[in-house]
Design an enzyme around this catalytic site. Structure first.
Site, short mmCIF file in Angstrom:
data_model
loop_
_atom_site.label_atom_id
_atom_site.label_comp_id
_atom_site.label_asym_id
_atom_site.label_seq_id
_atom_site.Cartn_x
_atom_site.Cartn_y
_atom_site.Cartn_z
N GLU A 52 10.52 -2.46 10.12
CA GLU A 52 10.39 -3.86 10.53
C GLU A 52 11.20 -4.68 9.53
OE1 GLU A 52 7.10 -7.45 11.26
OE2 GLU A 52 6.50 -5.59 10.24
N ASP A 77 11.16 -6.91 3.36
CA ASP A 77 11.36 -8.35 3.21
C ASP A 77 11.72 -8.63 1.75
OD1 ASP A 77 10.87 -11.33 3.17
OD2 ASP A 77 10.18 -10.90 5.19
N ASP A 126 15.70 -15.62 11.22
CA ASP A 126 16.39 -16.92 11.20
C ASP A 126 17.63 -16.81 12.07
OD1 ASP A 126 17.88 -19.22 10.55
OD2 ASP A 126 17.14 -19.23 8.49
N LYS A 130 24.48 -22.31 12.63
CA LYS A 130 25.73 -22.86 12.13
C LYS A 130 26.78 -21.76 11.97
CE LYS A 130 23.69 -26.85 9.81
NZ LYS A 130 23.54 -27.59 8.53
N ASP A 162 12.36 -16.66 19.43
CA ASP A 162 12.13 -17.88 20.20
C ASP A 162 13.43 -18.63 20.41
OD1 ASP A 162 12.18 -18.49 17.29
OD2 ASP A 162 11.95 -20.54 18.01
#
Length: 225
Positions: A52, A77, A126, A130, A162
Protein backbone atom coordinates in the site's frame (compact mmCIF):
# COMPACT_ATOMS: atom_id res chain seq x y z
CA UNK A 1 -1.27 17.87 15.62
CA UNK A 2 0.89 19.38 18.35
CA UNK A 3 4.66 19.13 18.30
CA UNK A 4 4.71 17.18 21.57
CA UNK A 5 2.23 14.64 20.18
CA UNK A 6 4.33 14.15 17.05
CA UNK A 7 7.46 13.74 19.11
CA UNK A 8 5.74 11.10 21.23
CA UNK A 9 4.67 9.18 18.15
CA UNK A 10 8.15 9.37 16.60
CA UNK A 11 9.64 7.97 19.81
CA UNK A 12 7.04 5.24 20.00
CA UNK A 13 7.70 4.30 16.37
CA UNK A 14 11.21 3.31 17.40
CA UNK A 15 9.76 0.60 19.65
CA UNK A 16 7.46 -0.98 17.05
CA UNK A 17 8.86 -4.29 15.83
CA UNK A 18 6.65 -4.13 12.71
CA UNK A 19 7.89 -0.70 11.58
CA UNK A 20 11.09 -0.34 9.58
CA UNK A 21 12.38 3.18 9.14
CA UNK A 22 14.75 3.62 6.23
CA UNK A 23 14.80 6.86 4.25
CA UNK A 24 17.32 7.22 1.48
CA UNK A 25 18.91 10.59 0.97
CA UNK A 26 20.28 11.92 -2.30
CA UNK A 27 21.84 9.41 -4.69
CA UNK A 28 23.20 7.05 -2.08
CA UNK A 29 24.05 3.57 -3.32
CA UNK A 30 23.44 2.08 0.12
CA UNK A 31 21.77 -1.31 -0.14
CA UNK A 32 18.66 -1.86 1.93
CA UNK A 33 19.13 -4.97 4.08
CA UNK A 34 15.68 -6.43 3.33
CA UNK A 35 15.78 -5.96 -0.45
CA UNK A 36 14.95 -9.36 -1.90
CA UNK A 37 14.81 -10.83 1.60
CA UNK A 38 11.40 -9.77 2.93
CA UNK A 39 9.95 -13.27 2.87
CA UNK A 40 13.07 -15.04 4.10
CA UNK A 41 14.27 -12.64 6.80
CA UNK A 42 11.17 -10.71 7.88
CA UNK A 43 7.94 -12.64 7.32
CA UNK A 44 9.64 -16.05 7.52
CA UNK A 45 7.43 -17.52 4.80
CA UNK A 46 7.08 -17.54 1.02
CA UNK A 47 3.66 -15.90 0.80
CA UNK A 48 2.83 -13.22 -1.81
CA UNK A 49 3.55 -9.59 -0.90
CA UNK A 50 1.08 -6.73 -1.38
CA UNK A 51 2.02 -3.08 -0.97
CA UNK A 52 0.00 0.00 0.00
CA UNK A 53 1.80 3.11 -1.24
CA UNK A 54 1.37 6.38 0.63
CA UNK A 55 -0.50 4.29 3.19
CA UNK A 56 -1.19 7.08 5.70
CA UNK A 57 -2.93 5.39 8.63
CA UNK A 58 -2.61 2.04 6.86
CA UNK A 59 -6.28 1.19 6.41
CA UNK A 60 -5.71 -1.08 3.42
CA UNK A 61 -2.67 -2.76 4.90
CA UNK A 62 -4.68 -3.57 8.03
CA UNK A 63 -7.72 -4.74 6.03
CA UNK A 64 -5.79 -6.88 3.56
CA UNK A 65 -3.64 -8.51 6.23
CA UNK A 66 -6.63 -9.31 8.46
CA UNK A 67 -8.74 -10.73 5.62
CA UNK A 68 -5.87 -12.59 3.94
CA UNK A 69 -3.62 -14.31 6.50
CA UNK A 70 -1.84 -16.07 3.64
CA UNK A 71 -0.69 -12.70 2.24
CA UNK A 72 2.14 -10.48 3.51
CA UNK A 73 1.10 -6.81 3.46
CA UNK A 74 3.38 -3.77 3.69
CA UNK A 75 2.26 -0.17 4.07
CA UNK A 76 4.72 2.50 2.94
CA UNK A 77 4.65 6.18 3.85
CA UNK A 78 7.19 8.90 4.55
CA UNK A 79 5.14 10.51 7.33
CA UNK A 80 6.06 9.02 10.69
CA UNK A 81 3.08 10.48 12.57
CA UNK A 82 0.68 8.90 10.08
CA UNK A 83 2.26 5.48 9.79
CA UNK A 84 2.32 5.27 13.60
CA UNK A 85 -1.43 4.59 13.65
CA UNK A 86 -1.30 1.62 11.30
CA UNK A 87 1.74 0.05 12.92
CA UNK A 88 0.28 0.36 16.42
CA UNK A 89 -3.08 -1.06 15.34
CA UNK A 90 -1.42 -4.03 13.64
CA UNK A 91 0.47 -4.84 16.82
CA UNK A 92 -2.70 -4.61 18.91
CA UNK A 93 -4.50 -6.95 16.50
CA UNK A 94 -1.51 -9.31 16.34
CA UNK A 95 -1.33 -9.06 12.55
CA UNK A 96 2.01 -10.76 12.05
CA UNK A 97 1.60 -10.62 8.27
CA UNK A 98 1.45 -6.79 8.32
CA UNK A 99 4.52 -4.56 8.25
CA UNK A 100 5.13 -0.86 7.75
CA UNK A 101 8.04 0.85 6.04
CA UNK A 102 8.77 4.52 6.54
CA UNK A 103 10.48 5.55 3.34
CA UNK A 104 10.30 7.23 -0.05
CA UNK A 105 8.20 5.65 -2.80
CA UNK A 106 10.73 6.74 -5.44
CA UNK A 107 13.19 4.30 -3.82
CA UNK A 108 10.80 1.37 -4.12
CA UNK A 109 13.20 -0.57 -6.34
CA UNK A 110 15.85 -0.25 -3.63
CA UNK A 111 13.53 -1.56 -0.95
CA UNK A 112 12.39 -4.51 -3.09
CA UNK A 113 14.03 -6.78 -5.62
CA UNK A 114 12.84 -7.43 -9.16
CA UNK A 115 9.68 -9.57 -9.21
CA UNK A 116 9.27 -9.48 -5.42
CA UNK A 117 5.78 -7.90 -5.31
CA UNK A 118 2.39 -9.26 -6.44
CA UNK A 119 -0.01 -6.33 -5.95
CA UNK A 120 0.08 -2.61 -5.27
CA UNK A 121 -2.66 -0.41 -3.81
CA UNK A 122 -2.48 3.35 -4.43
CA UNK A 123 -5.20 4.93 -2.33
CA UNK A 124 -6.04 8.65 -2.57
CA UNK A 125 -2.61 9.93 -3.57
CA UNK A 126 -2.02 13.65 -4.02
CA UNK A 127 -3.11 14.30 -7.65
CA UNK A 128 -0.53 17.10 -8.16
CA UNK A 129 -2.60 18.83 -10.87
CA UNK A 130 -0.03 21.55 -11.60
CA UNK A 131 2.16 20.74 -14.61
CA UNK A 132 5.40 21.38 -12.77
CA UNK A 133 4.39 18.70 -10.25
CA UNK A 134 3.62 16.04 -12.88
CA UNK A 135 6.68 13.99 -11.96
CA UNK A 136 5.25 13.54 -8.45
CA UNK A 137 2.02 11.84 -9.58
CA UNK A 138 2.13 8.22 -8.49
CA UNK A 139 0.81 7.04 -11.86
CA UNK A 140 3.37 9.05 -13.83
CA UNK A 141 5.42 6.79 -16.18
CA UNK A 142 8.47 7.48 -13.98
CA UNK A 143 6.72 5.68 -11.13
CA UNK A 144 5.17 3.02 -13.37
CA UNK A 145 8.69 2.11 -14.50
CA UNK A 146 9.69 1.67 -10.85
CA UNK A 147 6.63 -0.47 -10.11
CA UNK A 148 7.31 -2.61 -13.18
CA UNK A 149 10.77 -3.44 -11.84
CA UNK A 150 9.52 -4.82 -8.51
CA UNK A 151 6.24 -6.39 -9.66
CA UNK A 152 5.89 -9.98 -10.80
CA UNK A 153 4.24 -10.91 -14.12
CA UNK A 154 0.43 -11.11 -13.88
CA UNK A 155 0.53 -8.33 -11.31
CA UNK A 156 -2.26 -5.96 -10.30
CA UNK A 157 -2.25 -2.28 -9.37
CA UNK A 158 -5.36 -0.76 -7.78
CA UNK A 159 -5.97 3.00 -7.78
CA UNK A 160 -8.69 4.71 -5.72
CA UNK A 161 -9.09 8.45 -6.07
CA UNK A 162 -11.59 11.25 -5.66
CA UNK A 163 -9.71 13.31 -8.27
CA UNK A 164 -11.31 13.58 -11.72
CA UNK A 165 -7.97 14.93 -12.90
CA UNK A 166 -5.84 12.02 -11.67
CA UNK A 167 -8.42 9.50 -12.84
CA UNK A 168 -8.40 10.86 -16.40
CA UNK A 169 -4.64 11.40 -16.37
CA UNK A 170 -4.02 7.79 -15.35
CA UNK A 171 -6.29 6.37 -18.04
CA UNK A 172 -4.50 8.52 -20.62
CA UNK A 173 -1.08 7.37 -19.44
CA UNK A 174 -2.10 3.72 -19.53
CA UNK A 175 -3.19 4.03 -23.17
CA UNK A 176 0.46 4.58 -24.13
CA UNK A 177 2.18 2.44 -21.50
CA UNK A 178 2.68 -1.35 -21.71
CA UNK A 179 -0.32 -2.24 -19.59
CA UNK A 180 -3.72 -3.87 -19.51
CA UNK A 181 -6.73 -2.25 -17.85
CA UNK A 182 -8.88 -4.85 -16.09
CA UNK A 183 -11.59 -2.68 -14.53
CA UNK A 184 -12.72 0.95 -14.38
CA UNK A 185 -15.41 2.12 -11.94
CA UNK A 186 -16.70 5.69 -11.99
CA UNK A 187 -18.35 5.61 -8.57
CA UNK A 188 -17.19 2.86 -6.24
CA UNK A 189 -19.94 3.26 -3.66
CA UNK A 190 -22.88 3.30 -6.06
CA UNK A 191 -21.79 0.77 -8.67
CA UNK A 192 -22.71 -2.90 -8.37
CA UNK A 193 -19.57 -3.69 -10.37
CA UNK A 194 -17.26 -2.41 -7.65
CA UNK A 195 -14.98 -5.06 -6.15
CA UNK A 196 -15.62 -5.60 -2.45
CA UNK A 197 -12.05 -4.67 -1.54
CA UNK A 198 -12.54 -1.26 -3.15
CA UNK A 199 -15.78 -0.42 -1.35
CA UNK A 200 -15.38 -2.30 1.92
CA UNK A 201 -12.64 -0.02 3.26
CA UNK A 202 -13.42 3.68 3.69
CA UNK A 203 -10.24 5.50 4.62
CA UNK A 204 -9.95 8.57 6.82
CA UNK A 205 -9.65 10.85 3.80
CA UNK A 206 -12.24 8.98 1.76
CA UNK A 207 -14.88 9.62 4.41
CA UNK A 208 -14.34 13.35 4.03
CA UNK A 209 -14.54 13.16 0.24
CA UNK A 210 -17.83 11.24 0.40
CA UNK A 211 -19.28 13.77 2.85
CA UNK A 212 -18.47 16.48 0.31
CA UNK A 213 -20.42 14.57 -2.35
CA UNK A 214 -17.41 13.45 -4.36
CA UNK A 215 -17.56 10.18 -6.26
CA UNK A 216 -14.75 7.69 -5.65
CA UNK A 217 -13.15 6.30 -8.78
CA UNK A 218 -11.30 3.03 -9.21
CA UNK A 219 -8.94 1.55 -11.76
CA UNK A 220 -7.47 -1.95 -11.72
CA UNK A 221 -4.64 -2.46 -14.17
CA UNK A 222 -1.66 -4.67 -14.92
CA UNK A 223 1.83 -3.64 -16.02
CA UNK A 224 2.92 -5.95 -18.83
CA UNK A 225 6.32 -7.56 -18.52
Amino acid sequence: MGKKNKTRKFQENLTFKNLIQHQFCGNTAEKFYLQGQWNKNYFLNQNPIWLELGCGKGEYTLYNSSKNPEINCIGIDVKGARIWKGAKTALKQDLTNAAFLRGQIQWLDRYFRQDEIDKIWIVFPDPHPKYRKAKNRLTNPIYLDIYARVLKPNNRIYLKTDSEFLFGYTLGILENYPSKIHQVVLDVHSSQQSPQDAKQVITFYEKGFIEKGKSIKFICFELLK
